[in-house]
Write an enzyme that holds these catalytic residues in place. Structure first.
Site, PDB file in Angstrom:
ATOM      1  N   GLU A 195      -7.564  -2.640  -5.201  1.00 59.95           N
ATOM      2  CA  GLU A 195      -8.326  -3.876  -4.988  1.00 59.95           C
ATOM      3  C   GLU A 195      -7.386  -5.009  -4.572  1.00 59.95           C
ATOM      4  O   GLU A 195      -7.715  -5.812  -3.692  1.00 59.95           O
ATOM      5  CB  GLU A 195      -9.058  -4.288  -6.266  1.00 59.95           C
ATOM      6  CG  GLU A 195     -10.191  -3.368  -6.669  1.00 59.95           C
ATOM      7  CD  GLU A 195     -10.848  -3.841  -7.937  1.00 59.95           C
ATOM      8  OE1 GLU A 195     -11.986  -4.346  -7.850  1.00 59.95           O
ATOM      9  OE2 GLU A 195     -10.231  -3.729  -9.025  1.00 59.95           O
TER      10      GLU A 195
ATOM     11  N   LYS B 129     -19.875  -9.427  -6.674  1.00 56.66           N
ATOM     12  CA  LYS B 129     -18.820  -8.482  -6.283  1.00 56.66           C
ATOM     13  C   LYS B 129     -19.514  -7.190  -5.844  1.00 56.66           C
ATOM     14  O   LYS B 129     -19.566  -6.206  -6.583  1.00 56.66           O
ATOM     15  CB  LYS B 129     -17.861  -8.246  -7.453  1.00 56.66           C
ATOM     16  CG  LYS B 129     -16.625  -7.449  -7.098  1.00 56.66           C
ATOM     17  CD  LYS B 129     -15.664  -7.356  -8.272  1.00 56.66           C
ATOM     18  CE  LYS B 129     -14.454  -6.528  -7.911  1.00 56.66           C
ATOM     19  NZ  LYS B 129     -13.504  -6.405  -9.036  1.00 56.66           N
TER      20      LYS B 129
END
Length: 120
Positions: free
Chosen positions: A22, A99
């Protein structure tokens, strides 16, 4: 009485997350803001100086999201609320972070966190 100014769907690309991939690859975060403020002074004067300039606010929020990677969206949400509350006319701020590409091993539509913070 408090009025509400809402801005939805602010897209940001950032490198937040617990996992190394990420941080390396980054992902899209979408921000929704609702601010509690008195808009009567601006309505009476018709002057941008008497209210929150939401164009400038969005630029500052985007910069806050897209800088300094952290592990948790909770940290990002607090950072955003701090930006919103920096203008003393803002009584409270509600921040939602979406998200949509969270690393979850299941089919899902979105992950969101919403916080509400008050100006002291």
């Amino acid at each position: 009485m408090t009025d509400e100014l809402t801005i939805t769907g602010v897209e940001c690309f950032a490198h937040h997350g617990v996992f190394e991939f990420e941080r390396r690859e980054g992902q899209t975060f979408v921000i929704d803001l609702t601010l509690g403020l008195d808009t009567a002074p601006a309505a009476a004067s018709d002057d941008l100086q008497d209210t929150v300039d939401y164009g400038s606010l969005v630029a500052r929020v985007k910069a806050a999201v897209e800088s300094d990677p952290v592990d948790l969206i909770e940290t990002v949400a607090q950072r955003i609320s701090d930006v919103c509350l920096a203008d003393g006319r803002v009584e409270w701020a509600r921040v939602t972070i979406h998200k949509p590409d969270a690393p979850i091993e299941a089919t899902f539509a979105d992950v969101t966190l919403t916080i509400t913070r008050n100006n002291p």
